[in-house]
Design an enzyme around this catalytic site. Structure first.
Site, PDB file in Angstrom:
ATOM      1  CG  HIS A   1      -4.286   9.473   0.481  1.00 19.72           C
ATOM      2  ND1 HIS A   1      -3.063   9.685   0.510  1.00 19.72           N
ATOM      3  CD2 HIS A   1      -4.786   9.253   1.799  1.00 19.72           C
ATOM      4  CE1 HIS A   1      -2.328   9.191   1.710  1.00 19.72           C
ATOM      5  NE2 HIS A   1      -3.423   8.889   2.335  1.00 19.72           N
TER       6      HIS A   1
ATOM      7  CD  GLN B   1      -5.872   2.628   2.842  1.00 17.60           C
ATOM      8  OE1 GLN B   1      -5.024   3.319   3.172  1.00 17.60           O
ATOM      9  NE2 GLN B   1      -5.613   1.718   1.928  1.00 17.60           N
TER      10      GLN B   1
ATOM     11  CE1 TYR C   1       0.622   7.680   3.202  1.00 19.43           C
ATOM     12  CE2 TYR C   1       1.048   5.449   2.349  1.00 19.43           C
ATOM     13  CZ  TYR C   1       0.176   6.208   2.693  1.00 19.43           C
ATOM     14  OH  TYR C   1      -0.936   5.816   3.275  1.00 19.43           O
TER      15      TYR C   1
ATOM     16  NE  ARG D   1      -0.619   4.893  15.356  1.00 13.01           N
ATOM     17  CZ  ARG D   1      -0.755   3.927  14.901  1.00 13.01           C
ATOM     18  NH1 ARG D   1      -1.938   2.960  14.998  1.00 13.01           N
ATOM     19  NH2 ARG D   1       0.081   3.272  13.992  1.00 13.01           N
TER      20      ARG D   1
ATOM     21  CE  LYS E   1      -3.802   4.601   0.653  1.00 20.09           C
ATOM     22  NZ  LYS E   1      -2.454   4.472   1.199  1.00 20.09           N
TER      23      LYS E   1
ATOM     24  CG  ASP F   1      -1.984   1.022   1.534  1.00 18.36           C
ATOM     25  OD1 ASP F   1      -2.735   1.038   0.738  1.00 18.36           O
ATOM     26  OD2 ASP F   1      -1.536   2.109   1.937  1.00 18.36           O
TER      27      ASP F   1
HETATM   28  N1  LIG Z   1      -5.287   6.177   3.853  1.00 22.22           N
HETATM   29  C1  LIG Z   1      -4.769   6.863   4.594  1.00 22.22           C
HETATM   30  O1  LIG Z   1      -4.973   8.237   4.921  1.00 22.22           O
HETATM   31  C2  LIG Z   1      -3.926   6.223   5.739  1.00 22.22           C
HETATM   32  C3  LIG Z   1      -3.394   6.727   6.964  1.00 22.22           C
HETATM   33  C4  LIG Z   1      -2.719   6.145   7.749  1.00 22.22           C
HETATM   34  C5  LIG Z   1      -2.074   4.838   7.381  1.00 22.22           C
HETATM   35  N2  LIG Z   1      -2.350   4.308   5.991  1.00 22.22           N
HETATM   36  C6  LIG Z   1      -1.927   3.301   5.601  1.00 22.22           C
HETATM   37  O2  LIG Z   1      -1.681   2.066   6.625  1.00 22.22           O
HETATM   38  C7  LIG Z   1      -0.590   1.688   6.918  1.00 22.22           C
HETATM   39  C8  LIG Z   1      -0.610   1.371   8.237  1.00 22.22           C
HETATM   40  O3  LIG Z   1      -0.513   2.243   9.287  1.00 22.22           O
HETATM   41  P1  LIG Z   1      -0.559   2.280  10.668  1.00 22.22           P
HETATM   42  O4  LIG Z   1       1.115   2.245  11.100  1.00 22.22           O
HETATM   43  O5  LIG Z   1      -1.384   3.253  11.300  1.00 22.22           O
HETATM   44  O6  LIG Z   1      -0.782   0.636  11.162  1.00 22.22           O
HETATM   45  P2  LIG Z   1      -1.028  -0.151  12.151  1.00 22.22           P
HETATM   46  O7  LIG Z   1      -1.011  -1.413  12.164  1.00 22.22           O
HETATM   47  O8  LIG Z   1      -2.188   0.594  13.205  1.00 22.22           O
HETATM   48  O9  LIG Z   1       0.299   0.113  13.270  1.00 22.22           O
HETATM   49  C9  LIG Z   1       1.501  -0.272  12.670  1.00 22.22           C
HETATM   50  C10 LIG Z   1       2.619   0.347  13.733  1.00 22.22           C
HETATM   51  O10 LIG Z   1       2.461  -0.334  14.921  1.00 22.22           O
HETATM   52  C11 LIG Z   1       3.688  -0.696  15.357  1.00 22.22           C
HETATM   53  N3  LIG Z   1       3.339  -2.033  16.370  1.00 22.22           N
HETATM   54  C12 LIG Z   1       2.920  -2.831  15.867  1.00 22.22           C
HETATM   55  N4  LIG Z   1       2.491  -3.780  17.079  1.00 22.22           N
HETATM   56  C13 LIG Z   1       3.149  -3.036  18.144  1.00 22.22           C
HETATM   57  C14 LIG Z   1       3.231  -3.379  19.463  1.00 22.22           C
HETATM   58  N5  LIG Z   1       2.578  -4.482  19.851  1.00 22.22           N
HETATM   59  N6  LIG Z   1       3.800  -2.269  20.211  1.00 22.22           N
HETATM   60  C15 LIG Z   1       4.232  -1.317  19.602  1.00 22.22           C
HETATM   61  N7  LIG Z   1       4.196  -0.785  18.442  1.00 22.22           N
HETATM   62  C16 LIG Z   1       3.705  -1.909  17.508  1.00 22.22           C
HETATM   63  C17 LIG Z   1       4.534  -1.261  14.438  1.00 22.22           C
HETATM   64  O11 LIG Z   1       5.890  -0.994  14.631  1.00 22.22           O
HETATM   65  P3  LIG Z   1       6.965  -2.030  14.493  1.00 22.22           P
HETATM   66  O12 LIG Z   1       7.725  -1.903  13.508  1.00 22.22           O
HETATM   67  O13 LIG Z   1       7.656  -2.146  15.684  1.00 22.22           O
HETATM   68  O14 LIG Z   1       6.243  -3.437  14.541  1.00 22.22           O
HETATM   69  C18 LIG Z   1       4.027  -0.135  13.164  1.00 22.22           C
HETATM   70  O15 LIG Z   1       4.873   1.061  13.325  1.00 22.22           O
HETATM   71  C19 LIG Z   1       0.564   2.813   6.478  1.00 22.22           C
HETATM   72  O16 LIG Z   1       1.765   2.373   6.276  1.00 22.22           O
HETATM   73  C20 LIG Z   1      -0.373   3.278   5.465  1.00 22.22           C
HETATM   74  O17 LIG Z   1       0.247   2.383   4.273  1.00 22.22           O
HETATM   75  C21 LIG Z   1      -3.475   4.990   5.251  1.00 22.22           C
END
Ligand SMILES: NC(=O)c1ccc[n+]([C@@H]2O[C@H](COP(=O)([O-])OP(=O)(O)OC[C@H]3O[C@@H](n4cnc5c(N)ncnc54)[C@H](OP(=O)(O)O)[C@@H]3O)[C@@H](O)[C@H]2O)c1
Length: 292
Positions: free
Chosen positions: A109, A166, A50, A202, A75, A45
């Site tokens: 997006h 998404q 980005y 978070r 996107k 994705d």
């Molecule tokens: N369309 C949009 O507007 C939009 C917005 C936001 C995101 N996205 C997409 O969604 C993807 C994922 O987003 P997200 O980062 O929000 O996903 P997420 O699945 O909520 O979080 C993933 C992050 O959490 C960390 N993590 C996982 N398990 C953990 C734990 N037990 N303790 C601490 N940290 C942990 C990971 O770091 P580690 O490296 O330590 O595993 C990673 O940085 C993005 O890269 C993007 O492609 C899209």
């Protein structure tokens, strides 16, 4: 749990996508993309916003994986659309950066740069998206961060119904997300989730934690192997029929996701318990346009 979802184009989208935003925003994603593909993830994705599409392309190329075996999303960054520039122009730039002839999915997006101008602007954007679909530059087109009222702007005149929406999705936004998910499912729009791990990553220490822990223990007992809180949350996303877009720097974490189909599904009661605990706190991590 399903390991792919069928888009309204008839093609399959893998349930697990590796994201190159958030932790990799404006960073070189090539190594981690390659790591994810080597580990067996075939859905990537990306996004113009980005600022790392070249490095997503490098990771794809270095993996040596045949193009047909990968599902690649990018996107539209509507914020930087210049007067006279078309959405097709921006996708062609993305394809050049990615080193690809087509993407499997191209999403708007964020609708707000259009709706800030007028509803007609968003309708025009969708017409242009239909154009890139007709040209074959995107095998499917969809949207991201669209709430019900945004979908209602484009759906009445759409010749092509969005294949996916998404959105941020986890139990701390479920009450506000539920009408969006319901409308998407009614219209055959696949829901892709992002930020799904927010309650543990978070917003740790929230009202959901004890519920996740109880369910985690039940699943570990029935599975006969350790189960993490992240896996419980991802099972909940799967119960909501959502594609899961996540990211990680760690191979072990990719494995945790890939093991998910082997872990027993949540019971209806457990899904309800997660939603009830989630409803005690409203907390979004991303776009304020969609949720308060
Ligand atoms: N369309 C949009 O507007 C939009 C917005 C936001 C995101 N996205 C997409 O969604 C993807 C994922 O987003 P997200 O980062 O929000 O996903 P997420 O699945 O909520 O979080 C993933 C992050 O959490 C960390 N993590 C996982 N398990 C953990 C734990 N037990 N303790 C601490 N940290 C942990 C990971 O770091 P580690 O490296 O330590 O595993 C990673 O940085 C993005 O890269 C993007 O492609 C899209």
């Amino acid at each position: 749990m399903p390991t792919t979802f069928t888009l309204n184009t008839g093609t399959q989208i893998p349930w697990l996508g590796f994201g190159t935003g958030t932790a990799l925003y404006s960073k070189d994603a090539s190594q981690l993309v390659r790591q994810a593909i080597d580990a067996g993830v075939n859905h990537l994705d990306g996004a113009q916003m980005y600022n790392n599409e070249e490095t997503l392309g490098t990771g794809i190329k270095q993996s040596g994986k045949p193009r047909a075996e990968l599902f690649i999303t990018t996107k539209l960054n509507g914020k930087v659309l210049q007067p006279g520039q078309t959405i097709k122009d921006t996708l062609q730039v993305s394809l050049q950066k990615l080193g690809l002839e087509y993407v499997d999915l191209f999403l708007i997006h964020d609708p707000t740069p259009a709706t800030k101008q007028s509803n007609e602007t968003l309708i025009d954007w969708w017409k242009q998206m239909e154009g890139v679909y007709a040209d074959g530059l995107a095998k499917a087109i969809g949207v991201s961060n669209f709430k019900v009222s945004d979908l209602e702007i484009i759906l009445p005149g759409a010749k092509v119904i969005p294949a996916a929406n998404q959105i941020e999705l986890h139990p701390y936004v479920w009450q506000e997300a539920e009408p969006i998910v319901r409308l998407c499912h009614e219209k055959g729009i696949v829901v892709e989730s992002y930020g799904g791990l927010s309650p543990i990553v978070r917003v740790p220490g929230g009202p959901l934690d004890p519920t996740l822990e109880t369910i985690r223990q039940r699943l570990a007992k029935d599975h006969g192997q350790p189960v993490s809180a992240g896996q419980v949350l991802t099972k909940w996303l799967s119960a909501k029929k959502a594609v899961v877009v996540t990211t990680t720097s760690k191979v072990e974490r990719i494995k945790e996701f890939q093991d998910l189909p082997k872990i027993p599904d949540l019971t209806l009661e457990e899904v309800k318990q997660i939603e009830e605990s989630g409803a005690e706190l409203h907390k979004r991590s991303y776009m304020g346009h969609v949720f308060q």
